[in-house]
Motif scaffolding. Structure first.
Motif, PDB file in Angstrom:
ATOM      1  N   VAL A   1       7.823  44.333  11.894  1.00 51.66           N
ATOM      2  CA  VAL A   1       8.611  44.823  13.032  1.00 51.66           C
ATOM      3  C   VAL A   1       9.780  43.877  13.300  1.00 51.66           C
ATOM      4  CG1 VAL A   1       8.587  45.240  15.527  1.00 51.66           C
ATOM      5  CG2 VAL A   1       6.715  46.093  14.100  1.00 51.66           C
ATOM      6  N   MET A   2       9.525  42.583  13.231  1.00 56.29           N
ATOM      7  CA  MET A   2      10.600  41.605  13.419  1.00 56.29           C
ATOM      8  C   MET A   2      11.665  41.775  12.335  1.00 56.29           C
ATOM      9  SD  MET A   2       8.537  38.144  14.492  1.00 56.29           S
ATOM     10  CE  MET A   2       7.716  37.985  16.082  1.00 56.29           C
ATOM     11  N   ASP A   3      11.221  41.949  11.082  1.00 55.40           N
ATOM     12  CA  ASP A   3      12.177  42.200   9.998  1.00 55.40           C
ATOM     13  C   ASP A   3      13.094  43.360  10.367  1.00 55.40           C
ATOM     14  OD1 ASP A   3      11.096  40.255   8.287  1.00 55.40           O
ATOM     15  OD2 ASP A   3       9.726  41.663   7.344  1.00 55.40           O
ATOM     16  N   GLU A   4      12.497  44.471  10.776  1.00 55.22           N
ATOM     17  CA  GLU A   4      13.263  45.672  11.085  1.00 55.22           C
ATOM     18  C   GLU A   4      14.216  45.442  12.250  1.00 55.22           C
ATOM     19  OE1 GLU A   4      12.480  50.437  12.079  1.00 55.22           O
ATOM     20  OE2 GLU A   4      10.824  49.148  11.431  1.00 55.22           O
ATOM     21  N   ASN A   5      13.733  44.810  13.293  1.00 54.67           N
ATOM     22  CA  ASN A   5      14.574  44.572  14.469  1.00 54.67           C
ATOM     23  C   ASN A   5      15.719  43.605  14.188  1.00 54.67           C
ATOM     24  OD1 ASN A   5      13.471  46.313  16.396  1.00 54.67           O
ATOM     25  ND2 ASN A   5      11.888  44.849  17.014  1.00 54.67           N
TER      26      ASN A   5
ATOM     27  N   GLY B   1      17.196  43.358  11.295  1.00 50.70           N
ATOM     28  CA  GLY B   1      18.033  43.872  10.222  1.00 50.70           C
ATOM     29  C   GLY B   1      17.787  43.200   8.893  1.00 50.70           C
ATOM     30  N   LEU B   2      16.574  42.672   8.702  1.00 58.16           N
ATOM     31  CA  LEU B   2      16.215  42.005   7.449  1.00 58.16           C
ATOM     32  C   LEU B   2      15.437  42.964   6.556  1.00 58.16           C
ATOM     33  CD1 LEU B   2      14.990  38.606   8.954  1.00 58.16           C
ATOM     34  CD2 LEU B   2      17.199  39.071   7.880  1.00 58.16           C
ATOM     35  N   PRO B   3      15.423  42.727   5.252  1.00 56.17           N
ATOM     36  CA  PRO B   3      14.624  43.575   4.359  1.00 56.17           C
ATOM     37  C   PRO B   3      13.144  43.518   4.738  1.00 56.17           C
ATOM     38  CG  PRO B   3      16.122  42.172   3.102  1.00 56.17           C
ATOM     39  CD  PRO B   3      16.173  41.685   4.516  1.00 56.17           C
ATOM     40  N   LYS B   4      12.452  44.629   4.567  1.00 55.06           N
ATOM     41  CA  LYS B   4      11.026  44.658   4.867  1.00 55.06           C
ATOM     42  C   LYS B   4      10.293  43.603   4.046  1.00 55.06           C
ATOM     43  CE  LYS B   4       7.029  47.764   5.035  1.00 55.06           C
ATOM     44  NZ  LYS B   4       6.539  49.151   4.816  1.00 55.06           N
ATOM     45  N   GLY B   5       9.474  42.814   4.728  1.00 52.22           N
ATOM     46  CA  GLY B   5       8.729  41.758   4.055  1.00 52.22           C
ATOM     47  C   GLY B   5       9.457  40.436   3.955  1.00 52.22           C
ATOM     48  N   TYR B   6      10.643  40.328   4.551  1.00 54.49           N
ATOM     49  CA  TYR B   6      11.445  39.101   4.410  1.00 54.49           C
ATOM     50  C   TYR B   6      10.704  37.886   4.973  1.00 54.49           C
ATOM     51  CZ  TYR B   6      15.243  35.738   4.647  1.00 54.49           C
ATOM     52  OH  TYR B   6      16.007  34.608   4.478  1.00 54.49           O
ATOM     53  N   ILE B   7      10.191  38.007   6.201  1.00 57.22           N
ATOM     54  CA  ILE B   7       9.560  36.852   6.838  1.00 57.22           C
ATOM     55  C   ILE B   7       8.298  36.447   6.076  1.00 57.22           C
ATOM     56  CG2 ILE B   7       8.437  36.010   8.936  1.00 57.22           C
ATOM     57  CD1 ILE B   7      10.335  37.796  10.546  1.00 57.22           C
ATOM     58  N   LYS B   8       7.484  37.420   5.691  1.00 55.99           N
ATOM     59  CA  LYS B   8       6.272  37.108   4.932  1.00 55.99           C
ATOM     60  C   LYS B   8       6.620  36.403   3.627  1.00 55.99           C
ATOM     61  CE  LYS B   8       2.177  39.186   2.820  1.00 55.99           C
ATOM     62  NZ  LYS B   8       1.410  40.431   2.560  1.00 55.99           N
ATOM     63  N   LYS B   9       7.644  36.889   2.942  1.00 55.63           N
ATOM     64  CA  LYS B   9       8.070  36.274   1.688  1.00 55.63           C
ATOM     65  C   LYS B   9       8.550  34.843   1.914  1.00 55.63           C
ATOM     66  CE  LYS B   9      11.149  37.013  -2.276  1.00 55.63           C
ATOM     67  NZ  LYS B   9      12.199  37.889  -2.864  1.00 55.63           N
TER      68      LYS B   9
ATOM     69  N   ASN C   1       3.050  35.237  20.644  1.00 51.69           N
ATOM     70  CA  ASN C   1       4.224  34.408  20.922  1.00 51.69           C
ATOM     71  C   ASN C   1       4.831  33.908  19.618  1.00 51.69           C
ATOM     72  OD1 ASN C   1       1.855  32.287  21.249  1.00 51.69           O
ATOM     73  ND2 ASN C   1       3.703  31.048  20.977  1.00 51.69           N
ATOM     74  N   THR C   2       6.116  33.655  19.673  1.00 54.57           N
ATOM     75  CA  THR C   2       6.857  33.236  18.486  1.00 54.57           C
ATOM     76  C   THR C   2       6.930  31.717  18.433  1.00 54.57           C
ATOM     77  OG1 THR C   2       8.881  33.583  19.769  1.00 54.57           O
ATOM     78  CG2 THR C   2       8.236  35.317  18.249  1.00 54.57           C
ATOM     79  N   GLY C   3       6.711  31.180  17.235  1.00 52.36           N
ATOM     80  CA  GLY C   3       6.754  29.741  17.035  1.00 52.36           C
ATOM     81  C   GLY C   3       8.115  29.255  16.574  1.00 52.36           C
ATOM     82  N   ASP C   4       8.210  27.958  16.357  1.00 51.90           N
ATOM     83  CA  ASP C   4       9.476  27.333  15.972  1.00 51.90           C
ATOM     84  C   ASP C   4      10.029  27.899  14.666  1.00 51.90           C
ATOM     85  OD1 ASP C   4       9.086  25.732  18.191  1.00 51.90           O
ATOM     86  OD2 ASP C   4       8.484  23.947  17.056  1.00 51.90           O
ATOM     87  N   GLN C   5       9.143  28.288  13.734  1.00 51.65           N
ATOM     88  CA  GLN C   5       9.637  28.771  12.436  1.00 51.65           C
ATOM     89  C   GLN C   5      10.326  30.132  12.559  1.00 51.65           C
ATOM     90  OE1 GLN C   5       9.403  26.252  10.228  1.00 51.65           O
ATOM     91  NE2 GLN C   5       8.425  25.352  12.033  1.00 51.65           N
ATOM     92  N   ILE C   6       9.842  30.964  13.467  1.00 51.54           N
ATOM     93  CA  ILE C   6      10.518  32.242  13.714  1.00 51.54           C
ATOM     94  C   ILE C   6      11.871  31.995  14.371  1.00 51.54           C
ATOM     95  CG2 ILE C   6      10.430  34.393  15.037  1.00 51.54           C
ATOM     96  CD1 ILE C   6       8.649  34.476  12.601  1.00 51.54           C
TER      97      ILE C   6
END
Length: 307
Positions: free
Chosen positions: A128-132, A134-142, A216-221
């Motif tokens: 959901v964060m990726d989509e919001n 504007g990043l490719p799906k799976g970007y954060i996980k990758k 909640n979102t951490g420093d890395q996000i």
């Protein structure tokens, strides 16, 4: 003010766009939100509460009564305790399963099942964060899995209890901080409050709601989003009544993963990239964090930039 409460099930219906907007706003304005209808069975959540409470009563309560923080409070006189927390905590990871409780019936099986479901939920939230963003799906996980996807992101779980405190004005349950990692999923007590988040200079209670998961979102996000999603300061107050249950799970990057703002979110100024956030290896950041957890994150960003 109250932190946003979002019905996660509506992502799959006619209100998907509205729900995406609600999550985006919560990430941008709060760094905290509660998810109802989060996909985790209530039967499992009830079991988690049961085995966690039994575990504390059988295996932890007596030790806490003789702990360092209890002794310090008893000896403190009129002084406030500054560098300790009124909490009992153990950490559960895939690497220490053999050390999990064997005395409390159903503890291992229930917590394994719960952590499995939390990992699925965390990855849905990251999509959901990726989509919001504007990043490719799976970007954060990758990004969390690191170069080539060879080093897996990991889920760590802190099982905490905040027992009744005879002098809550003299010691906090957990001192104010932001979280080091990625996406944090908290299963908190249904009745006993104490968790607060800092919003516009004011401490706001995170209201207990039965069987919700607090995100909640951490420093890395914050770094990956180039500051769009800020990690929020939060704390836990000690209370004179009630034994507050708190199970916080941290979906974190691999210690070998390199973290930096997503290129799509970085503006170019005078042909130079915006350098608000550094590029670093998550393991180096954690080495700084363990020394500076309760200090402003900006100091950690400066320190890791110099590594």
């Amino acid at each position: 003010m109250a932190i946003p409460v979002i019905d996660f099930s509506k992502l799959n219906g006619d209100e998907r766009a509205k729900t995406l907007d609600e999550i985006a706003n919560a990430c941008e304005e709060w760094g905290f939100f509660q998810l109802v209808n989060n996909g985790i069975a209530e039967e499992l959540l009830e079991r988690v509460k049961k085995v966690s409470s039994e575990f504390y009563k059988v295996e932890r309560e007596e030790n806490f009564k003789n702990s360092k923080v209890v002794n310090l409070l008893n000896e403190s006189g009129d002084e406030k305790l500054e560098n300790v927390d009124w909490e009992d905590v153990i950490t559960l990871t895939d690497d220490n399963v053999s050390e999990w409780s064997y005395q409390t019936s159903g503890f291992q099986e229930t917590m394994k099942e719960f952590r499995y479901e939390l990992k699925i939920l965390a990855e849905k939230i990251m999509e959901v964060m990726d989509e919001n963003l504007g990043l490719p799906k799976g970007y954060i996980k990758k990004a969390f899995n690191g170069e080539g996807g060879e080093n897996n992101a990991f889920l760590g779980t802190k099982l905490c209890h905040y027992p009744p405190c005879p002098n809550p004005e003299k010691v906090t349950g957990l001192r104010a901080h932001t979280d080091a990692g990625g996406v944090i999923l908290l299963f908190q007590d249904d009745e006993v409050g104490g968790l607060q988040v800092l919003k516009d200079g004011e401490w706001i209670d995170v209201q207990p709601l039965k069987n919700t998961i607090v995100i909640n979102t951490g420093d890395q996000i914050e770094v990956l989003s180039n500051g769009r999603y800020k990690s929020a300061w939060h704390r836990v107050l000690s209370t004179i009544d009630g034994n507050r249950l708190s199970i916080a799970s941290f979906y974190n990057p691999s210690l070998k993963a390199t973290i930096a703002p997503a290129p799509q979110l970085v503006k170019e100024t005078n042909e130079e990239m915006d350098q608000t956030y550094p590029r670093f290896v998550f393991g180096d950041y954690m080495s700084v964090y363990v020394q500076q957890k309760f200090l402003p994150k900006e100091q950690r960003f400066r320190a890791v930039r110099a590594v």
